[in-house]
Design an enzyme around this catalytic site. Structure first.
Site, PDB file in Angstrom:
ATOM      1  N   ASP A 259       5.237   0.402  11.985  1.00 27.06           N
ATOM      2  CA  ASP A 259       3.982  -0.209  11.517  1.00 27.06           C
ATOM      3  C   ASP A 259       3.832  -1.656  11.967  1.00 27.06           C
ATOM      4  O   ASP A 259       2.798  -2.266  11.726  1.00 27.06           O
ATOM      5  CB  ASP A 259       3.905  -0.157   9.986  1.00 27.06           C
TER       6      ASP A 259
ATOM      7  N   ARG B 233      -8.350  -0.434   5.015  1.00 24.36           N
ATOM      8  CA  ARG B 233      -7.545   0.590   4.350  1.00 24.36           C
ATOM      9  C   ARG B 233      -6.210   0.013   3.889  1.00 24.36           C
ATOM     10  O   ARG B 233      -5.610   0.513   2.948  1.00 24.36           O
ATOM     11  CB  ARG B 233      -7.286   1.762   5.300  1.00 24.36           C
TER      12      ARG B 233
ATOM     13  N   LYS C  75       0.847  -1.211   0.000  1.00 25.11           N
ATOM     14  CA  LYS C  75       0.000   0.000   0.000  1.00 25.11           C
ATOM     15  C   LYS C  75       0.874   1.248   0.000  1.00 25.11           C
ATOM     16  O   LYS C  75       0.652   2.183  -0.773  1.00 25.11           O
ATOM     17  CB  LYS C  75      -0.876   0.015   1.241  1.00 25.11           C
ATOM     18  N   ASN C  76       1.924   1.247   0.844  1.00 23.26           N
ATOM     19  CA  ASN C  76       2.729   2.465   1.011  1.00 23.26           C
ATOM     20  C   ASN C  76       3.715   2.712  -0.116  1.00 23.26           C
ATOM     21  O   ASN C  76       4.426   3.711  -0.100  1.00 23.26           O
ATOM     22  CB  ASN C  76       3.429   2.451   2.369  1.00 23.26           C
TER      23      ASN C  76
ATOM     24  N   ARG D 263       0.965  14.163  13.112  1.00 22.01           N
ATOM     25  CA  ARG D 263       1.293  13.947  11.695  1.00 22.01           C
ATOM     26  C   ARG D 263       1.490  15.267  10.930  1.00 22.01           C
ATOM     27  O   ARG D 263       0.798  15.543   9.967  1.00 22.01           O
ATOM     28  CB  ARG D 263       0.216  13.107  11.012  1.00 22.01           C
TER      29      ARG D 263
ATOM     30  N   CYS E 131      -4.199  12.204  13.328  1.00 20.85           N
ATOM     31  CA  CYS E 131      -4.939  10.941  13.286  1.00 20.85           C
ATOM     32  C   CYS E 131      -4.676  10.219  14.609  1.00 20.85           C
ATOM     33  O   CYS E 131      -4.028  10.749  15.508  1.00 20.85           O
ATOM     34  CB  CYS E 131      -4.478  10.103  12.096  1.00 20.85           C
TER      35      CYS E 131
HETATM   36  C1  EPZ Z   1       4.598   6.804   6.295  1.00 21.93           C
HETATM   37  O1  EPZ Z   1       3.838   7.821   6.917  1.00 21.93           O
HETATM   38  C2  EPZ Z   1       3.664   5.601   6.194  1.00 21.93           C
HETATM   39  N1  EPZ Z   1       2.516   5.954   5.357  1.00 21.93           N
HETATM   40  C3  EPZ Z   1       3.187   5.207   7.605  1.00 21.93           C
HETATM   41  O2  EPZ Z   1       2.391   4.037   7.471  1.00 21.93           O
HETATM   42  C4  EPZ Z   1       4.421   4.874   8.441  1.00 21.93           C
HETATM   43  O3  EPZ Z   1       4.011   4.586   9.758  1.00 21.93           O
HETATM   44  C5  EPZ Z   1       5.390   6.070   8.462  1.00 21.93           C
HETATM   45  O4  EPZ Z   1       5.726   6.442   7.106  1.00 21.93           O
HETATM   46  C6  EPZ Z   1       6.680   5.762   9.207  1.00 21.93           C
HETATM   47  O5  EPZ Z   1       7.298   4.674   8.605  1.00 21.93           O
HETATM   48  C7  EPZ Z   1       2.669   5.976   4.011  1.00 21.93           C
HETATM   49  O6  EPZ Z   1       3.748   5.721   3.491  1.00 21.93           O
HETATM   50  C8  EPZ Z   1       1.459   6.320   3.200  1.00 21.93           C
HETATM   51  P1  EPZ Z   1       6.755  10.077   8.301  1.00 21.93           P
HETATM   52  P2  EPZ Z   1       4.418   9.337   6.940  1.00 21.93           P
HETATM   53  O7  EPZ Z   1       6.617  11.375   7.588  1.00 21.93           O
HETATM   54  O8  EPZ Z   1       5.230   9.592   5.736  1.00 21.93           O
HETATM   55  C9  EPZ Z   1       7.437  13.339  11.624  1.00 21.93           C
HETATM   56  C10 EPZ Z   1       0.523   2.668   7.814  1.00 21.93           C
HETATM   57  O9  EPZ Z   1       0.071   2.147   8.839  1.00 21.93           O
HETATM   58  N2  EPZ Z   1       7.221  14.328  10.563  1.00 21.93           N
HETATM   59  O10 EPZ Z   1       7.874   9.166   7.883  1.00 21.93           O
HETATM   60  O11 EPZ Z   1       3.287  10.240   7.255  1.00 21.93           O
HETATM   61  C11 EPZ Z   1       6.178  12.557  11.946  1.00 21.93           C
HETATM   62  O12 EPZ Z   1       5.368  13.269  12.868  1.00 21.93           O
HETATM   63  C12 EPZ Z   1       1.003   4.103   7.867  1.00 21.93           C
HETATM   64  O13 EPZ Z   1       0.636   2.117   6.702  1.00 21.93           O
HETATM   65  C13 EPZ Z   1       7.360  15.679  10.854  1.00 21.93           C
HETATM   66  O14 EPZ Z   1       7.653  16.053  11.979  1.00 21.93           O
HETATM   67  O15 EPZ Z   1       5.385   9.286   8.191  1.00 21.93           O
HETATM   68  C14 EPZ Z   1       6.731  11.287  12.525  1.00 21.93           C
HETATM   69  O16 EPZ Z   1       7.047  11.510  13.890  1.00 21.93           O
HETATM   70  C15 EPZ Z   1       0.798   4.722   9.246  1.00 21.93           C
HETATM   71  N3  EPZ Z   1       7.160  16.589   9.864  1.00 21.93           N
HETATM   72  C16 EPZ Z   1       8.034  11.078  11.743  1.00 21.93           C
HETATM   73  O17 EPZ Z   1       8.345  12.354  11.158  1.00 21.93           O
HETATM   74  C17 EPZ Z   1       6.834  16.210   8.584  1.00 21.93           C
HETATM   75  O18 EPZ Z   1       6.679  17.080   7.708  1.00 21.93           O
HETATM   76  C18 EPZ Z   1       7.942  10.043  10.636  1.00 21.93           C
HETATM   77  O19 EPZ Z   1       6.798  10.362   9.866  1.00 21.93           O
HETATM   78  C19 EPZ Z   1       6.694  14.824   8.305  1.00 21.93           C
HETATM   79  C20 EPZ Z   1       6.905  13.900   9.303  1.00 21.93           C
END
Ligand code: EPZ
Length: 424
Positions: free
Chosen positions: A304, A396, A22-23, A121, A116
């Site tokens: 995850d 999802r 999915k990701n 996020r 969420c």
């Molecule tokens: C991706 O989310 C995945 N989703 C998530 O999977 C996964 O948990 C996550 O990466 C971490 O591996 C998709 O790929 C669609 P991040 P993403 O930006 O990109 C902080 C699932 O269950 N951050 O890597 O949204 C954030 O708060 C989902 O399949 C900022 O601070 O995660 C977090 O603490 C859930 N500012 C950390 O970085 C930003 O602009 C990692 O988040 C962006 C992120």
């Protein structure tokens, strides 16, 4: 709302085929906006988020023919550059159209995803990177509005490795003028998969899978075909299903190299694991041992998979310390597991899980995609019946999870929601 009913106690045995990731599918679909040529994407998982992304591309004006695990997309002309709140609130990964729209059409209006169940996020790193590439960005009435005549290559440093942030910036930089370097980039396999697809279409990207990406902007991207990589989190979830039921399960169509951290931890807990070219077999005969887990960006232990591991550690011998370092509140599964008899203490971003010999089935509530998976897994091993409500969260990100589990011996079924008793 559907719910899933499980009668626990069966040892799972047999083979589970893994679907596309999915990701990886989500950024790959969003990237079709970057060019006008036809894109044929295969091995798409049949999950709600992929359908939602297809719908969003259609709303923007792309031609989308989506059947089963295959989609043919042509984004030669679009009639909107707006991702509306009503859609983005159902899938925060809609933010992945921001970079492509801005790079190809010079403008984008995307609803702020909002928080969420697992945390606030933010998308500040996405926006800071796009601003570095020369975009004018404003946030008004809950929407991100971004404009740029033509993006210009820049040096971008991400304070934290962000998966979708790296993807958004890699896509935007593909059509920017000049060279972009993204430092502290995310290294997840899904980044590699997207990079491969973009390069096949004429992009010039080096370093995918490392923490430094170098992108030489080009004038345009062609169409292209792509087979999405297997879903490493679905694969891990079914491996844990084999472990928690003390079964003998082989997952097929997977990439063992994407599962290293999980396989290490399951072996440490006492599971017998044999990894082949595109399959992994897990056998557990006795009770697993408690094991400490610390979630980290790839190649560390995936966040995850945290809820799923808490479920199996709740039945292990001894204590496990589970530290969640990626998201600030990804413990929604804990309360529900406690209702099944799990002994879990929350200390800040750490869980102290004291294994119990048994869990008992109970009605429980799903809250987010991976927490729901953890509850399903606990139900497979619990004594008695577990009813997991609000399984739309599961749908999802998991393709036919109850069918795949039933095929290896689980007593599990999906039931349509009962209409609530009419008030007399
Ligand atoms: C991706 O989310 C995945 N989703 C998530 O999977 C996964 O948990 C996550 O990466 C971490 O591996 C998709 O790929 C669609 P991040 P993403 O930006 O990109 C902080 C699932 O269950 N951050 O890597 O949204 C954030 O708060 C989902 O399949 C900022 O601070 O995660 C977090 O603490 C859930 N500012 C950390 O970085 C930003 O602009 C990692 O988040 C962006 C992120």
């Amino acid at each position: 709302m559907d719910h899933i009913v499980i009668t626990g106690g069966n040892r799972l045995q047999g083979e589970v085929p893994i679907s596309g990731a999915k990701n990886s599918a989500l950024p790959i679909l969003a990237s079709t906006i970057l060019g006008g040529g036809e894109c044929v994407i295969t091995n798409l998982p049949r999950v709600v988020d992929v359908l939602t992304m297809g719908k969003l591309l259609g709303m923007l004006g792309a031609t989308v023919v989506h059947e089963g695990n295959r989609a043919v997309i042509k984004a030669d002309a679009i009639h909107s550059t707006e991702a509306p709140y009503d859609l983005v609130k159902t899938m925060r990964a809609s933010v992945l159209v921001l970079g492509p729209l801005l790079a190809r059409w010079g403008e984008a209006k995307v609803s702020l995803p909002g928080g969420c169940a697992i945390g606030s996020r933010p998308v500040n790193l996405h926006l800071a990177g796009l601003a570095k590439l020369g975009a004018d960005i404003s946030i008004e009435h809950g929407y991100i509005t971004a404009t740029a005549k033509r993006l210009k290559g820049a040096r971008i440093y991400c304070d934290t490795p962000t998966v979708t942030g790296t993807e958004n910036l890699m896509m935007a930089a593909s059509l920017a003028e000049g060279t972009t370097v993204i430092e502290n980039a995310a290294k997840e396999p899904e980044i590699n998969d997207l990079s491969e697809f973009l390069c096949r279409r004429g992009a010039r990207i080096a370093g995918a899978g490392t923490d430094i990406l170098t992108i030489e902007g080009v004038q345009e991207l062609q169409g292209g075909d792509h087979d999405v990589i297997p879903d490493r989190i679905e694969a891990g979830t079914h491996l844990v299903a084999g472990a928690i039921t003390r079964g003998d399960v082989t997952i097929t169509n997977c990439r063992p190299a994407h599962l290293e951290a999980l396989l290490m931890k399951l072996r440490e807990a006492g599971a017998d694991i044999q990894a082949g070219h595109d399959r992994v077999r897990i056998r557990v005969t006795g009770r697993l041992k408690g094991t400490d887990i610390r979630t980290l960006p790839f190649p560390g232990f995936p966040t995850d998979m945290q809820a799923q591991m808490v479920a199996v550690m709740a039945l292990a011998e001894g204590t496990s310390v589970v530290t969640e370092t990626v998201f600030e509140s990804r413990f929604m599964h804990v309360e529900e597991l406690r209702r099944m008899g799990a002994d879990i203490r929350v200390e800040g971003n750490r869980l102290i899980v004291t294994g119990r010999p048994t869990l008992t089935g109970a009605p429980v509530m799903a809250s987010d995609l991976r927490a729901s998976a953890g509850l399903i897994l606990a139900g497979l091993a619990a004594e008695g019946t577990t009813e997991v409500q609000r399984v739309y969260h599961l749908d999802r990100g998991y393709e036919r999870i109850e069918e795949k589990l039933r095929a290896v011996g689980a007593v599990i079924e999906r039931r349509k929601a009962r209409t609530s008793p009419t008030m007399r």
